[in-house]
Design a protein around this motif. Structure first.
Motif, PDB file in Angstrom:
ATOM      1  N   ALA A 374       0.830  -1.216   0.000  1.00  0.00           N
ATOM      2  CA  ALA A 374       0.000   0.000   0.000  1.00  0.00           C
ATOM      3  C   ALA A 374       0.860   1.259   0.000  1.00  0.00           C
ATOM      4  CB  ALA A 374      -0.939  -0.004   1.209  1.00  0.00           C
ATOM      5  N   THR A 375       1.952   1.268   0.780  1.00  0.00           N
ATOM      6  CA  THR A 375       2.807   2.462   0.851  1.00  0.00           C
ATOM      7  C   THR A 375       3.707   2.581  -0.377  1.00  0.00           C
ATOM      8  OG1 THR A 375       4.348   1.202   2.250  1.00  0.00           O
ATOM      9  CG2 THR A 375       2.783   2.638   3.370  1.00  0.00           C
ATOM     10  N   SER A 376       4.015   1.452  -1.038  1.00  0.00           N
ATOM     11  CA  SER A 376       4.787   1.520  -2.290  1.00  0.00           C
ATOM     12  C   SER A 376       3.925   2.099  -3.407  1.00  0.00           C
ATOM     13  CB  SER A 376       5.271   0.122  -2.697  1.00  0.00           C
ATOM     14  OG  SER A 376       6.148  -0.382  -1.743  1.00  0.00           O
ATOM     15  N   ARG A 377       2.659   1.669  -3.437  1.00  0.00           N
ATOM     16  CA  ARG A 377       1.743   2.131  -4.485  1.00  0.00           C
ATOM     17  C   ARG A 377       1.390   3.600  -4.301  1.00  0.00           C
ATOM     18  NH1 ARG A 377      -1.579  -1.894  -4.073  1.00  0.00           N
ATOM     19  NH2 ARG A 377      -3.033  -0.882  -2.645  1.00  0.00           N
ATOM     20  N   ASN A 378       1.233   4.016  -3.055  1.00  0.00           N
ATOM     21  CA  ASN A 378       0.839   5.395  -2.752  1.00  0.00           C
ATOM     22  C   ASN A 378       1.594   5.831  -1.500  1.00  0.00           C
ATOM     23  OD1 ASN A 378      -0.422   7.841  -2.405  1.00  0.00           O
ATOM     24  ND2 ASN A 378      -2.402   6.985  -1.802  1.00  0.00           N
ATOM     25  N   PRO A 379       2.834   6.352  -1.641  1.00  0.00           N
ATOM     26  CA  PRO A 379       3.648   6.675  -0.467  1.00  0.00           C
ATOM     27  C   PRO A 379       3.027   7.807   0.352  1.00  0.00           C
ATOM     28  CG  PRO A 379       4.977   6.622  -2.469  1.00  0.00           C
ATOM     29  CD  PRO A 379       3.544   6.604  -2.899  1.00  0.00           C
ATOM     30  N   PRO A 380       3.261   7.811   1.668  1.00  0.00           N
ATOM     31  CA  PRO A 380       2.797   8.931   2.497  1.00  0.00           C
ATOM     32  C   PRO A 380       3.473  10.223   2.054  1.00  0.00           C
ATOM     33  CG  PRO A 380       3.530   7.086   3.861  1.00  0.00           C
ATOM     34  CD  PRO A 380       3.946   6.794   2.459  1.00  0.00           C
ATOM     35  N   PRO A 381       2.835  11.368   2.282  1.00  0.00           N
ATOM     36  CA  PRO A 381       3.414  12.639   1.830  1.00  0.00           C
ATOM     37  C   PRO A 381       4.619  13.047   2.679  1.00  0.00           C
ATOM     38  CG  PRO A 381       1.439  13.037   3.128  1.00  0.00           C
ATOM     39  CD  PRO A 381       1.544  11.548   2.957  1.00  0.00           C
ATOM     40  N   ALA A 382       5.310  14.077   2.217  1.00  0.00           N
ATOM     41  CA  ALA A 382       6.433  14.628   2.969  1.00  0.00           C
ATOM     42  C   ALA A 382       5.955  15.795   3.814  1.00  0.00           C
ATOM     43  CB  ALA A 382       7.533  15.071   2.018  1.00  0.00           C
ATOM     44  N   ASN A 411       1.696  11.811  13.406  1.00  0.00           N
ATOM     45  CA  ASN A 411       0.686  12.801  13.795  1.00  0.00           C
ATOM     46  C   ASN A 411       0.428  13.814  12.682  1.00  0.00           C
ATOM     47  OD1 ASN A 411       3.294  13.758  14.121  1.00  0.00           O
ATOM     48  ND2 ASN A 411       2.769  15.132  15.807  1.00  0.00           N
ATOM     49  N   ALA A 412       1.321  13.865  11.696  1.00  0.00           N
ATOM     50  CA  ALA A 412       1.133  14.782  10.559  1.00  0.00           C
ATOM     51  C   ALA A 412       0.484  14.094   9.356  1.00  0.00           C
ATOM     52  CB  ALA A 412       2.487  15.360  10.137  1.00  0.00           C
ATOM     53  N   LEU A 413       0.115  12.824   9.506  1.00  0.00           N
ATOM     54  CA  LEU A 413      -0.497  12.080   8.396  1.00  0.00           C
ATOM     55  C   LEU A 413      -1.864  12.675   8.070  1.00  0.00           C
ATOM     56  CD1 LEU A 413       0.708   9.592   6.947  1.00  0.00           C
ATOM     57  CD2 LEU A 413      -0.800   8.173   8.348  1.00  0.00           C
ATOM     58  N   PRO A 414      -2.114  13.073   6.819  1.00  0.00           N
ATOM     59  CA  PRO A 414      -3.408  13.685   6.487  1.00  0.00           C
ATOM     60  C   PRO A 414      -4.558  12.681   6.621  1.00  0.00           C
ATOM     61  CG  PRO A 414      -1.860  13.844   4.634  1.00  0.00           C
ATOM     62  CD  PRO A 414      -1.222  12.980   5.660  1.00  0.00           C
ATOM     63  N   LYS A 415      -5.751  13.205   6.907  1.00  0.00           N
ATOM     64  CA  LYS A 415      -6.937  12.347   7.049  1.00  0.00           C
ATOM     65  C   LYS A 415      -7.206  11.567   5.762  1.00  0.00           C
ATOM     66  CE  LYS A 415      -9.759  14.273  10.751  1.00  0.00           C
ATOM     67  NZ  LYS A 415      -8.690  14.979  11.449  1.00  0.00           N
ATOM     68  N   SER A 416      -6.917  12.177   4.625  1.00  0.00           N
ATOM     69  CA  SER A 416      -7.164  11.492   3.351  1.00  0.00           C
ATOM     70  C   SER A 416      -6.304  10.226   3.255  1.00  0.00           C
ATOM     71  CB  SER A 416      -6.848  12.419   2.170  1.00  0.00           C
ATOM     72  OG  SER A 416      -5.494  12.855   2.237  1.00  0.00           O
ATOM     73  N   LEU A 421      -5.759   4.142   3.924  1.00  0.00           N
ATOM     74  CA  LEU A 421      -5.303   2.943   4.634  1.00  0.00           C
ATOM     75  C   LEU A 421      -6.475   2.123   5.165  1.00  0.00           C
ATOM     76  CD1 LEU A 421      -2.273   4.428   6.619  1.00  0.00           C
ATOM     77  CD2 LEU A 421      -2.179   2.981   4.566  1.00  0.00           C
ATOM     78  N   VAL A 422      -7.454   2.804   5.762  1.00  0.00           N
ATOM     79  CA  VAL A 422      -8.630   2.096   6.297  1.00  0.00           C
ATOM     80  C   VAL A 422      -9.372   1.379   5.179  1.00  0.00           C
ATOM     81  CG1 VAL A 422     -10.915   2.417   7.334  1.00  0.00           C
ATOM     82  CG2 VAL A 422      -8.925   3.503   8.358  1.00  0.00           C
ATOM     83  N   ASN A 423      -9.563   2.074   4.049  1.00  0.00           N
ATOM     84  CA  ASN A 423     -10.247   1.438   2.914  1.00  0.00           C
ATOM     85  C   ASN A 423      -9.447   0.247   2.388  1.00  0.00           C
ATOM     86  OD1 ASN A 423     -12.411   3.195   2.985  1.00  0.00           O
ATOM     87  ND2 ASN A 423     -11.510   4.643   1.522  1.00  0.00           N
ATOM     88  N   GLY A 424      -8.116   0.378   2.398  1.00  0.00           N
ATOM     89  CA  GLY A 424      -7.268  -0.732   1.957  1.00  0.00           C
ATOM     90  C   GLY A 424      -7.383  -1.934   2.885  1.00  0.00           C
TER      91      GLY A 424
END
Length: 450
Positions: A374-382, A411-416, A421-424
């Motif tokens: 999941a993180t390879s396909r869509n990495p978390p933002p910077a 703690n800086a991870l956006p809600k989107s 992740l939850v949907n995954g």
């Protein structure tokens, strides 16, 4: 057999006496914001959802010389631990784990009796970070709890049922462990006049509950035993839930409160909608409440025999459900008629399936394989030029499925992204319609020192 005993222990001012009062059902123990109010062991008998035991409220544990008053209080507490069949070890979730908690966690571990870890003062989800710090005590999964507001009672009941001695077979409540298994607890909720009592009467095959065209006939939360395909079911009929601003009658306020308690004790909640006027604002509010309480959800479309174009309407309502209720994506939507007795078998199939999903456990290796992909396909933002890294994930509990993510700057991870992740998790591990909890912990993964 003798009544089992449960000791409530913890450092001062974590809410032990409030929990004692909640279990006993009376304000027997003095409660104050000042620490150390309780000095003696206070005992009370508890009847809690079919469980019967004696609970002991103890003085707050503190390191003290045995000759002092505090030392004698500690000795009383240690005696209570040694005599108990189970211990409720209470911490303050808002304060988190303090150094003073550690030696007493060791004391409880040495006693050798079952321990249930309660992270108190976690009402409305506050203090969840502190609750999950409690894993460091080595006493198992903490139960996020609010003794003051009664949140977490269902989880505490399940935990106690797993550790207390089984009741005598002659006991009225011994049917929980009789052949046929434990009863599945199902609450039927909805707006007034959605047909809840009519549906339960049809399930039972008798006019057990008072029904009529007037809204609000049911005032109490009624518990009834039933069997479906050899499976024991405990049905809870509840009063119709309306917006608080529209409730003037004191009895109805009490009835709605009773309905909320039924939701908290249930494992699966059937939210019954009137198919002729479905998905009103109050319906969505009720489903949101059930999800926030962490219960498995099934939506029943009652009075289906009164609607036209049934195939087209059902498709439309399932699409509406996906759009309006993303927090329980994939929830079962079952058309039925309580009056005509149609669709009841499909409803119960959906209820049993929902309970299995709600109770599902997934191995840590499978979760981390999914996380890597999941993180390879869509990495978390910077953030500030530094990329957020999610190192590790695990399932910390079920009922409902609850996952913890460990990494840096979470703690800086956006809600989107948390929604992604939850949907995954929901799609990959087939968790339709159940609430999913996600805790973000900024901490090093013990398996990844790099």
């Amino acid at each position: 057999m003798d009544m089992p005993t449960v000791a409530i222990v913890g450092r001062p001012n974590v809410g032990k006496s409030t929990l004692f009062n909640r279990l006993v059902g009376k304000k027997l123990a003095l409660v104050d914001d000042r620490p150390g109010v309780t000095r003696d062991r206070r005992e009370g008998d508890v009847a809690f959802g079919g469980l019967h035991f004696r609970v002991i409220d103890t003085a707050g544990l503190e390191e003290s010389d045995a000759a002092t008053l505090m030392g004698r209080m500690r000795m009383q507490t240690e005696a209570a631990i040694l005599a108990a069949d189970a211990v409720l070890f209470v911490i303050d979730a808002r304060a988190g784990v303090l150094p003073a908690d550690q030696p007493f966690a060791e004391l409880v571990r040495r006693a050798g009796c079952p321990v249930i870890l309660i992270a108190n003062k976690a009402e409305g989800g506050t203090g969840l970070a502190g609750a999950y710090e409690a894993f460091t005590l080595g006493l198992g999964d903490p139960i996020p709890f609010s003794a003051e507001h009664g949140e977490g009672l269902g989880e505490l009941h399940e935990a106690l049922k797993g550790v207390l001695p089984k009741p005598d077979p002659e006991d009225d409540d011994a049917d929980e462990d009789a052949p046929g298994g434990r009863s599945l607890k199902v609450a039927i909720v909805g707006r007034p006049n959605a047909g809840k009592s009519t549906l339960i009467n049809r399930m039972l095959g008798e006019d057990r509950l008072l029904v009529g065209p007037e809204a609000g006939i049911t005032r109490d939360s009624i518990s009834l035993d039933w069997e479906w395909r050899g499976r024991k079911i405990k049905l809870h009929d509840t009063a119709g839930m309306r917006r608080r601003a529209r409730i003037d009658d004191k009895l109805e306020k009490l009835a709605v409160s009773d309905g909320l308690r039924a939701v908290r004790f249930a494992e699966v909640v059937v939210v019954l909608l009137d198919a002729t006027i479905p998905f009103e604002k109050q319906d969505l509010t009720i489903i949101d409440l059930v999800e926030s309480e962490g219960r498995a959800v099934v939506i029943g479309l009652n009075k289906w025999d009164l609607v036209a174009d049934q195939p087209g309407l059902l498709k439309q309502l399932r699409e509406d459900c996906t759009r309006l209720l993303p927090q329980v994506r994939g929830v079962a939507v079952v058309p039925l008629s309580g009056l005509a007795g149609e669709g009841l078998d499909k409803l119960m199939q959906a209820v049993v399936q929902a309970s299995e999903v709600w109770d599902k456990r997934i191995s840590t290796s499978r979760i981390n394989d999914w996380l890597s992909e999941a993180t390879s396909r869509n990495p978390p933002p910077a953030v500030s030029g530094r990329r957020i890294k999610i190192r590790y994930a695990t399932q910390v509990k079920s009922r409902p499925p609850h996952f913890a993510l460990f990494g840096n700057q979470l703690n800086a991870l956006p809600k989107s992204y948390t929604r992604y992740l939850v949907n995954g998790l929901r799609e990959t591990f087939e968790l339709p319609g159940t609430p999913i909890r996600l805790s973000l912990r900024t901490s090093e993964n013990p398996f990844d020192k790099g």
